[in-house]
Design a protein around this motif. Structure first.
Motif, PDB file in Angstrom:
ATOM      1  N   VAL A   1       0.851  -1.204   0.000  1.00 21.43           N
ATOM      2  CA  VAL A   1       0.000   0.000   0.000  1.00 21.43           C
ATOM      3  C   VAL A   1       0.878   1.243   0.000  1.00 21.43           C
ATOM      4  O   VAL A   1       0.650   2.185  -0.774  1.00 21.43           O
ATOM      5  N   TYR A   2       1.894   1.253   0.851  1.00 18.11           N
ATOM      6  CA  TYR A   2       2.831   2.386   0.870  1.00 18.11           C
ATOM      7  C   TYR A   2       3.481   2.578  -0.492  1.00 18.11           C
ATOM      8  O   TYR A   2       3.651   3.703  -0.963  1.00 18.11           O
TER       9      TYR A   2
ATOM     10  N   VAL B   1       2.396   1.662  -3.525  1.00 17.05           N
ATOM     11  CA  VAL B   1       1.455   2.180  -4.526  1.00 17.05           C
ATOM     12  C   VAL B   1       1.191   3.667  -4.285  1.00 17.05           C
ATOM     13  O   VAL B   1       1.195   4.471  -5.221  1.00 17.05           O
ATOM     14  N   LEU B   2       0.981   4.050  -3.032  1.00 12.25           N
ATOM     15  CA  LEU B   2       0.771   5.467  -2.726  1.00 12.25           C
ATOM     16  C   LEU B   2       1.992   6.302  -3.089  1.00 12.25           C
ATOM     17  O   LEU B   2       1.870   7.414  -3.622  1.00 12.25           O
ATOM     18  N   ALA B   3       3.183   5.763  -2.836  1.00 16.46           N
ATOM     19  CA  ALA B   3       4.409   6.463  -3.214  1.00 16.46           C
ATOM     20  C   ALA B   3       4.468   6.647  -4.722  1.00 16.46           C
ATOM     21  O   ALA B   3       4.874   7.716  -5.215  1.00 16.46           O
TER      22      ALA B   3
ATOM     23  N   VAL C   1       1.880   6.790  -6.817  1.00 18.82           N
ATOM     24  CA  VAL C   1       0.866   7.786  -7.197  1.00 18.82           C
ATOM     25  C   VAL C   1       1.388   9.192  -6.916  1.00 18.82           C
ATOM     26  O   VAL C   1       1.236  10.110  -7.739  1.00 18.82           O
ATOM     27  N   LEU C   2       2.034   9.364  -5.778  1.00 15.79           N
ATOM     28  CA  LEU C   2       2.604  10.677  -5.463  1.00 15.79           C
ATOM     29  C   LEU C   2       3.762  11.036  -6.393  1.00 15.79           C
ATOM     30  O   LEU C   2       4.001  12.223  -6.649  1.00 15.79           O
TER      31      LEU C   2
ATOM     32  N   ALA D   1       4.613  16.643  -2.481  1.00 14.55           N
ATOM     33  CA  ALA D   1       4.397  15.308  -3.056  1.00 14.55           C
ATOM     34  C   ALA D   1       5.714  14.548  -3.190  1.00 14.55           C
ATOM     35  O   ALA D   1       5.760  13.333  -2.977  1.00 14.55           O
TER      36      ALA D   1
ATOM     37  N   SER E   1       6.321  11.123  -1.328  1.00 11.60           N
ATOM     38  CA  SER E   1       6.587   9.954  -2.164  1.00 11.60           C
ATOM     39  C   SER E   1       7.844   9.215  -1.699  1.00 11.60           C
ATOM     40  O   SER E   1       7.838   7.991  -1.551  1.00 11.60           O
TER      41      SER E   1
ATOM     42  N   LEU F   1       7.164   7.501   1.745  1.00 11.58           N
ATOM     43  CA  LEU F   1       6.398   6.261   1.625  1.00 11.58           C
ATOM     44  C   LEU F   1       7.228   5.159   0.966  1.00 11.58           C
ATOM     45  O   LEU F   1       7.136   3.993   1.350  1.00 11.58           O
TER      46      LEU F   1
ATOM     47  N   TRP G   1       7.991   1.344  -8.055  1.00 11.67           N
ATOM     48  CA  TRP G   1       7.754   2.774  -7.806  1.00 11.67           C
ATOM     49  C   TRP G   1       7.993   3.586  -9.072  1.00 11.67           C
ATOM     50  O   TRP G   1       7.167   4.402  -9.466  1.00 11.67           O
TER      51      TRP G   1
END
Length: 109
Positions: free
Chosen positions: A4-5, A7-9, A11-12, A38, A42, A45, A62
């Motif tokens: 999850v971290y 994927v969020l990284a 996206v950021l 951001a 990023s 994360l 990433w």
């Protein structure tokens, strides 16, 4: 949670890459602020994710998320060309991301 971290990284990473375009060389305040925030988020994360994931897998995924997301948004927002060859190359990156995820051997959920 590491995935999850990650994927969020990713996206950021897309957010800050697109923010670079909107900041116009850091000459516009708010796009520049969003880009910098951001970027830091990023990397933070990504660092959290890499505590539990293999380095090569985490970093490549990433970068892949960032590359695919940025290329797609470039086509949608900035009207960059969406040629068959370009879309096929993006598909290859997505296939690589999936392959790395499936073969990572990391049992972090």
């Amino acid at each position: 949670m590491a995935w999850v971290y990650l994927v969020l990284a990713g996206v950021l990473e897309v957010v800050w890459a697109v923010g670079l375009k909107y900041s116009e060389g850091f000459s516009k305040l708010w796009p520049s602020v969003i880009t910098l925030v951001a970027t830091v988020a990023s990397f933070w994360l990504l660092a959290l994710a890499l505590k539990h994931l293999p380095l090569g897998t985490g970093y490549a995924i990433w970068v892949g998320i960032g590359a695919v997301g940025t290329a797609v948004l470039g086509m949608l927002i900035f009207k960059e060309p969406a040629t068959v060859a370009r879309l096929m190359c993006i598909g290859l990156i997505v296939a690589g991301i999936i392959g790395l995820k499936l073969t990572s051997g990391a049992d972090a959920a």
